[in-house]
Design a protein around this motif. Sequence first.
Motif, PDB file in Angstrom:
ATOM      1  N   ARG A  38      -2.487   9.292  -3.524  1.00 42.94           N
ATOM      2  CA  ARG A  38      -1.154   8.693  -3.509  1.00 42.94           C
ATOM      3  C   ARG A  38      -0.246   9.567  -2.643  1.00 42.94           C
ATOM      4  O   ARG A  38      -0.240  10.789  -2.778  1.00 42.94           O
ATOM      5  N   TRP A  61      -1.589   1.964   4.115  1.00 47.59           N
ATOM      6  CA  TRP A  61      -1.357   1.112   2.952  1.00 47.59           C
ATOM      7  C   TRP A  61      -2.701   0.711   2.368  1.00 47.59           C
ATOM      8  O   TRP A  61      -3.627   0.366   3.092  1.00 47.59           O
ATOM      9  N   SER A  94      -5.962   7.987  -5.813  1.00 49.41           N
ATOM     10  CA  SER A  94      -5.372   6.653  -5.932  1.00 49.41           C
ATOM     11  C   SER A  94      -6.288   5.687  -6.641  1.00 49.41           C
ATOM     12  O   SER A  94      -5.865   4.657  -7.123  1.00 49.41           O
ATOM     13  N   SER A 111      -0.957  -5.903  -5.014  1.00 49.36           N
ATOM     14  CA  SER A 111       0.116  -5.151  -4.379  1.00 49.36           C
ATOM     15  C   SER A 111      -0.481  -3.996  -3.590  1.00 49.36           C
ATOM     16  O   SER A 111      -1.675  -3.695  -3.693  1.00 49.36           O
ATOM     17  N   ASN A 112       0.377  -3.342  -2.777  1.00 45.60           N
ATOM     18  CA  ASN A 112      -0.057  -2.239  -1.934  1.00 45.60           C
ATOM     19  C   ASN A 112       0.638  -0.956  -2.329  1.00 45.60           C
ATOM     20  O   ASN A 112       1.742  -0.964  -2.891  1.00 45.60           O
ATOM     21  N   ILE A 113      -0.005   0.160  -2.013  1.00 43.95           N
ATOM     22  CA  ILE A 113       0.553   1.480  -2.273  1.00 43.95           C
ATOM     23  C   ILE A 113       0.275   2.350  -1.058  1.00 43.95           C
ATOM     24  O   ILE A 113      -0.752   2.198  -0.381  1.00 43.95           O
ATOM     25  N   PRO A 167       5.617  -3.931  -0.368  1.00 45.39           N
ATOM     26  CA  PRO A 167       5.852  -2.695  -1.134  1.00 45.39           C
ATOM     27  C   PRO A 167       7.111  -1.968  -0.691  1.00 45.39           C
ATOM     28  O   PRO A 167       7.583  -2.115   0.437  1.00 45.39           O
ATOM     29  N   LYS A 225      -4.753  -1.056  -1.395  1.00 46.98           N
ATOM     30  CA  LYS A 225      -4.571  -1.828  -2.618  1.00 46.98           C
ATOM     31  C   LYS A 225      -4.199  -0.896  -3.769  1.00 46.98           C
ATOM     32  O   LYS A 225      -4.770   0.182  -3.912  1.00 46.98           O
ATOM     33  N   ASP A 226      -3.262  -1.318  -4.597  1.00 46.32           N
ATOM     34  CA  ASP A 226      -2.893  -0.569  -5.790  1.00 46.32           C
ATOM     35  C   ASP A 226      -3.724  -1.103  -6.950  1.00 46.32           C
ATOM     36  O   ASP A 226      -3.441  -2.161  -7.514  1.00 46.32           O
ATOM     37  N   TYR A 227      -4.757  -0.366  -7.303  1.00 48.00           N
ATOM     38  CA  TYR A 227      -5.694  -0.830  -8.316  1.00 48.00           C
ATOM     39  C   TYR A 227      -5.172  -0.621  -9.739  1.00 48.00           C
ATOM     40  O   TYR A 227      -5.810  -1.050 -10.702  1.00 48.00           O
ATOM     41  N   ASP A 228      -4.026   0.043  -9.865  1.00 51.38           N
ATOM     42  CA  ASP A 228      -3.435   0.230 -11.194  1.00 51.38           C
ATOM     43  C   ASP A 228      -2.569  -0.954 -11.611  1.00 51.38           C
ATOM     44  O   ASP A 228      -2.129  -1.037 -12.760  1.00 51.38           O
ATOM     45  N   GLU A 229      -2.289  -1.853 -10.674  1.00 54.72           N
ATOM     46  CA  GLU A 229      -1.432  -3.006 -10.960  1.00 54.72           C
ATOM     47  C   GLU A 229      -2.285  -4.257 -11.166  1.00 54.72           C
ATOM     48  O   GLU A 229      -3.299  -4.460 -10.482  1.00 54.72           O
TER      49      GLU A 229
END
Length: 479
Positions: A209, A437, A218, A447-449, A154, A439-443
């Motif tokens: 976020r 960091w 998030s 990926s990570n956020i 990221p 997990k980006d659950y919107d992607e």
Amino acid sequence: MDKEKLRKRALSFVSIPADFKPIIEEYAQGENGEGEAMFSWANEEKDKGLTINLDLAGNLTKLSIDMDEDRDFNGDSLDVEERKERAEQFLLSHYPDALSDLTFYEKEELGQVFRFNYERMIMNLPLKSSGCFIDVDQVGNIVTFSYKVAGHIPEIPTTLISKEKLIEHEQNRLDFKQTITNLYTIVHDVEEDDLRLVYEPEPSFMKYRADILTPTLSIIHDEAVSETYIPLPAPSNTTKQKDLSIKEVVGITEGMEIIREVDMGEETGVVWRDRNWKMEEDDLSISGFFKNRSEDTVKAFISSKTGQVRSFMWFKERSGDLKLTREECLQKATDFLQMILPDYHRYLQLIVRENEEEVDDFRKTESFSFHIHNGKGVPVELEIVIVAVNRETGQIDHYSGPSFDMEQLRQIPTEPVISKEEAKKIFLSHLNFELAWDKDYDEETESNILVYQACDKYTRTPIRYIDAMTGVVITAKDK
């Protein structure tokens, strides 16, 4: 590599004991060529096994070896640094460049083994689900290994929200609900497993976020299904729990035998099957493994403390000529509850969900869920009793009861000493936020956020509850 080459490669990593036999050989490949192979061997009588996972290029991704806890050990144990050296030797033998990407992060003592964690670090914070861990026993044997490469590195945000803004945001929206919860030493920072009256913060998991100045969750959870709780009438049935054996409660017949019995500490797992059952064909796939373990079985968990049935499930089909309605099945379910949980009506309420009562003539079982409370309306968190009734036989095909002895619930105080306002003050005095960091659950792709997650300012672990009797802050256990 094809499956046979991967199997030979797996065998080159370990020595398989002579009394172990293969139980799983699974090969899976995705559309883009990615995939994994899994090979397992076991001595099922001794409940010991060995599992190896490889990617399709033949790289070791996972290793698990069940330790023989009964073996005699009279030698000197390796110290922590010697075990760490063995761990890194093993890691570099499979991934020579691993330590240029991964950093030693922490060690954990897990009984006879030490676990060494190596993480991919960004901003001095470990990436979620990226890196490896290695378990090393007293003499330096590698007994567990897991390695996962970060799929996407990221970007570091250029702007971060202030912690003060987050705390102010929480102060304005924070609420608490009174509940009863089962505290476990493996999960919570407590001295013993215990059922307690507590205040739980709402929201219970505070995660934002890190790069958006307006606090934004998030993770957006799906809307909860609408539920209503229906009180249960006092039963006319006076059958007592002590009148029935375990076999009678579960419904085990004379033609069945125990094929597995496992001591799990607080519970004993027991599995029955017909004496004459045989596997139709040899199948080393994962589905074949679970078919061999579960097909036509009956599985139950028995409380080690009370000797009573905690739960059971029939995987063996039972058929009959009845055509019971949902109302008739509910009566069967409550009759069963009176046998196994006397006075159940004082502590259980039927959960009715939207559209649940729609009739399905082809459904073989009717399942009922029951909310547990303390008799005064205070819920017992995450505890649901489930009873599934076979419409054709009137028998109980599935039961899942409380994870605690009901006598414990009767002894819990019904009124708190600490008020909700006091609980909020205590919580806010301990509240802090730390970057991590996640997990980006919107992607769609993994990926990570970067997020801020709430924690206790003293232990740096999440705050789970405030004890309603003492005001003590109960946090998650520090790994």
